[in-house]
Every structure is written in C-alpha cells, then in structure tokens.
Design an enzyme around this catalytic site. Structure first.
Site, short mmCIF file in Angstrom:
data_model
loop_
_atom_site.label_atom_id
_atom_site.label_comp_id
_atom_site.label_asym_id
_atom_site.label_seq_id
_atom_site.Cartn_x
_atom_site.Cartn_y
_atom_site.Cartn_z
CE LYS A 92 -2.40 -1.38 3.63
NZ LYS A 92 -1.90 -2.78 3.73
CB THR A 93 3.73 2.36 2.07
OG1 THR A 93 3.01 2.23 3.29
CG2 THR A 93 4.63 3.59 2.14
CG ASP B 34 0.04 3.38 6.89
OD1 ASP B 34 -0.89 2.71 6.40
OD2 ASP B 34 1.08 2.87 7.36
CB THR C 293 -4.89 -3.20 8.13
OG1 THR C 293 -5.07 -2.53 9.38
CG2 THR C 293 -3.49 -2.92 7.60
NE ARG D 53 6.04 -3.94 5.03
CZ ARG D 53 5.03 -3.26 5.57
NH1 ARG D 53 4.62 -3.54 6.79
NH2 ARG D 53 4.43 -2.30 4.90
#
Length: 341
Positions: free
Chosen positions: A67-68, A112, A161, A220
C-alpha cells in the site's frame, strides 16, 4: 528470540534504507496485484492527459502487500511531491488543518492507517476531499465563527488494514478503492528474484521457491526473509543460496516450512494443548502466550485462519484438525467439536 513478522517494533535506519531501496518506483516494476495495477494505470493516465490531480485513492488489505509503495508510485508517476502521515498522528482537527493548508498544488498526501484518525479530523476531511476547502472555527460558544479556507487541489491516498472501521461518508469520497490480495507463491518468487539482484545475492529457483513458501503470501516478509538469508551467506563466506542455506538461516529465526514462527506456534500450542482445542476467548489466549490481544488478532490470527489452522466462532477461537496435524498432536475432543461449526 527474534520473530521475522509484521509487528510494531523498532527498525534501524539501515533496515529502512534497504526496504526503501527494494521498493519498485513504477507500476511497470510492481509485481502482482495485476487488476489493481491496471485500474491505477488508467486512473493516472486519465489525470495526466486532463492535466489534473488524480482522484482520491483508498487502498485496503493486510499489512505488507504494497500500500505504501503504491502511494509512492502514484506520486512518482504523477510527477508530484509526496507527503507522508498516519491516522494515529492526526488526533485533532487542527492537526489535519495544518497539514492540508501546507500542501502545494497537486501534491499527493498519503495517510497510513486512515481508519485511526480522530472523528473531528475525519469530518473536516469530508469537505477537504470534495471541495478542497476547510472551515476553521474561531472562538468558542455563542461567539464562535467559521472561517472558510481554500486549499490547493491535492490527491489523498489512504491506506487501511480495516476498511470496515471507515465511516461511509469518508469511504464514499474516494474516487477509487482497491483491495490488495495476498500473493501467490509464483508472484513472491518474482519479488524475491528482483530483490536478490538488487542485494547482489545469487538465489536459484529452488531457493526462491523455499523462501516464497515461508513468506505468508506477503512481499514485505519475503524481502525480510531474503535479507536474513543474505546475512547468513555473508557470515559464512558464501555468495549464493541453496536450499540448505535457506533452511539453516530461517530455522535460526524460528520460521518453519509454512511460515509459522515462534509466536504462531505458541498460540497454536496453547489452543491445542492448554485449552483442548477451544473455544477460548481472545483475551484468555493472549494472556496464555504473554502477548497483547491486538497483536494476536491483527498479526497472528489472520494467517492461521487463512491457512485453516484456527477457526473463529461466537464462543471463541478453536483449533482446526490441520493445527493438530502440524503440531504432531493426536486430535482430541474439544469443548466445541468440529461438527458443531
């Protein structure tokens, strides 16, 4: 014992620098999420042709799926600067007003955990997203007045999330909403292959497949496991990874063949042995393993449920037959039998 997992823990600057270097800079470099990539490419191309800021974007999905990175790509492909913030940092309407009023024309604002903003800030954001304007309250009580403040047009990229916690008025103001899915092993192998080249590590296909298998469907985590394998190779004076090196490195960090680590196994062990398979409440389970309930619910439980090791029922969490098999424990009668689900 160190856990290689998604958790809120301090990360040193060198780790952050490496993570940043491994991020793709464009949608063409971004691996996986093919449908979302196509939708975002259309959105950005249309904005570029019409010479306007892109519509506001909401990205939802589990941690670590990109997402980032996608927010950074939006800024990069739009040729605009990027401003980073987070929901927990915006706890007053004044915090948001200061942030919005400092944006330059066309700037991309990434928030975020947008679901964790204060309610007063959320309500201010409605008008800002729709009309690029906010109302500043001056004074208190009967003498209070509202002063309108025009904002430079901007693109908001929100990440969450837990999209169910977003109020409908806020969710409806995003022009495009995307849900990121967990990655398939083949996609993770491509992520690992790209990252290995950037890290200067030789990782043949069999070793890539083994790392991908333990990465919980999350890029990640795949990159973090790859860095631990790289560390193992450096310490042992090797330049290339094989299955034996991957096994040795990840076994050292308690990451087993399907991606479970120490805390995952502690939760399963408590559920199976101490509570006879459940049902057991989340708080009781957290106390049994010495962790916070939020950590169990947001970090451990989603993966265990997804792979069929844990079930959620109105009466609490239960262990599924696959959990007994993985731990090598004979299935026993639980307080709530599997036939009662």
């Amino acid at each position: 014992m160190a856990d290689v997992r998604e958790a809120e823990e301090p990360v040193d600057e060198s780790e952050l620098a490496i993570e940043g270097a491994l991020r793709p800079m464009s949608l063409a470099e971004f691996v996986g999420q093919q449908k979302v990539r196509g939708q975002m490419q259309l959105l950005l191309d249309a904005a570029r042709i019409q010479q306007r800021p892109a519509d506001h974007i909401l990205l939802s999905g589990p941690p670590g799926l990109g997402k980032t990175t996608l927010a950074m790509i939006v800024a990069y492909e739009s040729g605009r600067p990027l401003r980073l913030s987070s929901g927990p940092a915006i706890q007053h309407a004044g915090d948001l007003a200061a942030l919005l009023s400092s944006l330059t024309p066309g700037e991309v604002l990434f928030i975020d955990e947008v679901h964790r903003m204060a309610r007063s800030a959320e309500e201010m954001l409605y008008l800002a997203m729709e009309d690029f304007r906010i109302d500043i309250m001056v004074g208190k009580g009967a003498g209070a007045t509202s002063i309108p403040l025009d904002l430079s047009p901007f693109t908001l990229v929100g990440a969450t999330t837990r999209s169910g916690l977003l109020p409908n008025p806020l969710r409806d103001r995003f022009g495009f909403t995307a849900h990121l899915e967990y990655y398939e092993p083949e996609e993770l192998e491509r992520v690992i292959e790209r990252s290995a080249v950037m890290l200067g590590v030789s990782v043949p296909p069999a070793a890539r497949a083994e790392i991908a298998r333990r990465s919980r469907g999350t890029p990640r985590i795949a990159n973090r496991l790859l860095r631990r394998v790289r560390d193992y190779l450096v310490v042992h004076g090797r330049t290339g990874a094989d299955i034996a090196a991957v096994d040795a490195a990840l076994d050292l960090y308690d990451v087993d063949r399907i991606g479970l680590d120490r805390l995952d196994r502690a939760v399963l062990d408590a559920l199976v042995r101490r509570f006879r398979g459940g049902p057991v409440g989340l708080s009781t389970l957290a106390v049994a393993v010495g962790e916070e309930p939020d950590t169990i619910e947001s970090v451990v439980e989603p993966y265990l449920v997804r792979i069929g090791f844990m079930g959620r029922t109105p009466r609490g969490r239960i262990a599924m037959p696959e959990a007994y098999a993985h731990l090598g424990v004979p299935a026993a009668d639980s307080v709530l039998g599997f036939d009662d689900l």
